[in-house]
Design a protein around this motif. Sequence first.
Motif, PDB file in Angstrom:
ATOM      1  N   GLU A 204       0.830  -1.202   0.000  1.00  0.00           N
ATOM      2  CA  GLU A 204       0.000   0.000   0.000  1.00  0.00           C
ATOM      3  C   GLU A 204       0.872   1.261   0.000  1.00  0.00           C
ATOM      4  OE1 GLU A 204      -3.179   1.880   3.034  1.00  0.00           O
ATOM      5  OE2 GLU A 204      -3.013  -0.314   3.037  1.00  0.00           O
TER       6      GLU A 204
ATOM      7  N   THR B 108       2.502   1.710  -3.283  1.00  0.00           N
ATOM      8  CA  THR B 108       1.538   2.206  -4.265  1.00  0.00           C
ATOM      9  C   THR B 108       1.352   3.712  -4.105  1.00  0.00           C
ATOM     10  OG1 THR B 108       0.429   0.099  -3.961  1.00  0.00           O
ATOM     11  CG2 THR B 108      -0.721   1.746  -5.260  1.00  0.00           C
ATOM     12  N   LYS B 109       1.245   4.140  -2.835  1.00  0.00           N
ATOM     13  CA  LYS B 109       1.081   5.577  -2.598  1.00  0.00           C
ATOM     14  C   LYS B 109       2.282   6.368  -3.088  1.00  0.00           C
ATOM     15  CE  LYS B 109      -2.023   5.506   1.337  1.00  0.00           C
ATOM     16  NZ  LYS B 109      -1.996   5.312   2.805  1.00  0.00           N
TER      17      LYS B 109
ATOM     18  N   GLN C 155       3.872   5.677  -5.637  1.00  0.00           N
ATOM     19  CA  GLN C 155       3.909   5.475  -7.089  1.00  0.00           C
ATOM     20  C   GLN C 155       5.104   4.641  -7.543  1.00  0.00           C
ATOM     21  OE1 GLN C 155       3.485   9.278  -8.998  1.00  0.00           O
ATOM     22  NE2 GLN C 155       1.830   9.861  -7.632  1.00  0.00           N
TER      23      GLN C 155
ATOM     24  N   ILE D 217       4.932  13.716  -4.144  1.00  0.00           N
ATOM     25  CA  ILE D 217       4.569  12.566  -3.317  1.00  0.00           C
ATOM     26  C   ILE D 217       4.806  12.871  -1.846  1.00  0.00           C
ATOM     27  CG2 ILE D 217       5.269  10.225  -2.731  1.00  0.00           C
ATOM     28  CD1 ILE D 217       5.927   9.871  -5.720  1.00  0.00           C
TER      29      ILE D 217
ATOM     30  N   GLU E 190       2.311  15.246  -0.368  1.00  0.00           N
ATOM     31  CA  GLU E 190       1.049  14.551  -0.148  1.00  0.00           C
ATOM     32  C   GLU E 190       1.101  13.707   1.138  1.00  0.00           C
ATOM     33  OE1 GLU E 190      -0.218  12.560  -3.827  1.00  0.00           O
ATOM     34  OE2 GLU E 190      -0.938  10.993  -2.475  1.00  0.00           O
ATOM     35  N   ARG E 191       2.215  12.976   1.306  1.00  0.00           N
ATOM     36  CA  ARG E 191       2.379  12.140   2.504  1.00  0.00           C
ATOM     37  C   ARG E 191       2.400  12.995   3.769  1.00  0.00           C
ATOM     38  NH1 ARG E 191       0.737   8.110   2.957  1.00  0.00           N
ATOM     39  NH2 ARG E 191      -0.573   8.952   1.360  1.00  0.00           N
TER      40      ARG E 191
ATOM     41  N   GLU F 209      -1.082  14.050   4.527  1.00  0.00           N
ATOM     42  CA  GLU F 209      -1.980  12.964   4.905  1.00  0.00           C
ATOM     43  C   GLU F 209      -1.654  12.390   6.281  1.00  0.00           C
ATOM     44  OE1 GLU F 209      -3.128   8.761   2.930  1.00  0.00           O
ATOM     45  OE2 GLU F 209      -3.157  10.530   1.617  1.00  0.00           O
TER      46      GLU F 209
END
Lengths: 378, 340
Positions: free
Chosen positions: A151, A154-155, A157, A213, A216-217, A220
């Motif tokens: 997972e 995937t996050k 990429q 990325i 974004e992390r 989140e």
Amino acid sequence: MAPILEVEDLKVHFDTYEGKQQVLNGIDLTVNEGETVAIVGESGCGKSVTARTIIGTLAQPPGEIVSGEVRYRGEDLLSDRAAAQRVKNEEMAMIFQDPMTHLSPVFTIGTMMADIINYRGKRSISWMRMIRDAIGRGNRLSAADRERCVEMFTKLQIPDPEGILDRYPVELSGGMRQRVLIAMALITDPDFLIADEPTTALDVTVQSQILDILAERIAEQNLSVIYVTHNLGVARKLADRIYVMYAGEIAEVATTEQLFDQPMHPYSIGLLESIPKLTEFDSEGIGGLIPNYTDPPSGCRFHPRCPAYMEGTCDVEQVPAFELGDGRYVACYLYEEGMDVETAASIADTEVEYEDEELEQFAAGQTGGTPPWEEDEP
Amino acid sequence: MGFRSYLLRRAILTIPVFIGLTLFIFLLARVLPGDPARMALGPRATDEAVAALRIEMGLDDPLHIQYLNYMGGLLQGDMGIALTTNRNVFTDVLAFFPATLELVITAMFLAVLFGIPLGIIAALNKDRLGDNLSRLIAFFGVSMPVFWAAILIQLAIAYNLGLLPPSGRIGVDRPEWYTGFLIIDSIIALNFEALRSTLAHLALPAFALALAPMADVARMTRSSFIEEYNEDYVRALETQGLPGRLIAYKYVLKASFASTLTIIGLDFGFLIGGAFLVEIVFSWPGLARYGVRAILENDINAVMGVVLVIGAVFIIVNLIVDVLYGFLDPRVRYGEGSSA
């Protein structure tokens, strides 16, 4: 917002053949809960040393922490080793600059992920357990953990997130390795992330992907971040606040908008002017080099390169940080405590003037680091 | 590329090396001064007899025919007759080599068993007591000539203290010959009396022989361990909060083992050739001692046989080392020199 990390008056010296290098000269730094703080400055100004001291991987010797406190949620990590160990193990994570050398070459990504997930924070590990791991029993990723890794990949990429667990770092490109490093830092769900120029070794397109990325992390997982970079563009993209560092001292602390709107410290102004603009061919910059740390300039360490240098004032005592009207801090005698922003801005405009000649000197004399205008804009 | 194709490629590469070895040994034997036929018959033989033997031995044939004959003989297990024992050298090799190999393997085992922990202890206590102690032991190991160490050990432990037998391979009736390795043979025969006696006889010569390679292994392990410990990825693992023991003994040890392996491979070949000093001190009926006697007596077939066997073992050991490299480090398998 409560501060999660407070660094106070941190001084770090290095023992070298040339003598004692006073690399960090009283660093004050605060990171609030959920905030991203960037430390920017030229190569060699002590950014990485600051980061390493905070997370506790500063090599000692040659490094030596002379004074200061690093408080994480109130606990001083420098004096309380147990707390430092616990915080390092459970709450902090670090992403490193060079993905090519920061992954063990002889184990698969899966093995490393398994070790991090299974053994992170464990004080010790029994010989039996290690032998069982070595002959291949135990220490496999459980189905749930495997799922978590996939997972995370995937996050980030990563193509073929399932298969990458069985790959060795040598089979991956630099961009992939950097993503794996980021995954390793984030898989343990840290609260506090230190990123030491994680995109410097990558080419421009990959750099901007990784930054997206990462941003974004950070959002989140609600991470508090120290992001070390010499690239102002990157800092602008990620940071809420920016610490401009020069030769082991903090020159200016401001929010990202404040700094890019109107830099106050002559060094900040120089740094910003060094960024090449598409509309002009001439960019201006700062002459000279980072000073020698064994015998640093007296007073303000920037004074030998400063266009607004005032003899008898700047070279006498270390400059305190003055808080300006908009809440930023500037360590420069051009300003006064509590000065309002308009006055300060006009002083900055009139007093700080870089000449082209200095720029050329800067370009010619530059050997230690990359001049700011040669850096890739993400 | 997978591990299997790496293995296959390495194995195939040893064939030309082996052919080169036979060619070298053959040519060396032919250019050495002295006529093998004359030596076989002695100084008082008539010239006619010598000429007849030359023809019988094929020494009058052109060189390449001689080489092909030699190779043909080798493939059939024929290395020519040894003058000293009057048997085929191949039979002698089968009789003597297991003794040497058993001694050298045991010595190498001891060297690795003690050398690696010694090296790690030294590396983890760099410039402290553990390091200095380990350095002292290592310097003792390399600087002591092996025959001198062997004699001292024999005197002290076998003669003065009487703890272990001073010479020979076994003190009781030897078990039935399966492999020639007494340890294996006595285990196959379930003869534990013989096993105990074998191990007792093996202990001193193996220990004497192990001193120098143990020192090598310890020093090499220490330096590559320290070097590897300073790599960036170790810092990264530390910030991940992994236990120190896991980092040291899993990550650093595995990555640093390649150079230790090189030393082990080199020392192994060196020991087989150098074992004769220990074999003589302990009256060990091994191939090295046989080879030295063959050299002294100008027994050309026996010398060629011994050199060939030692060379072949060297090739095989280095093949094993190469394969282990590939097993340890994926970069070798992928034909990449470094991580960059």
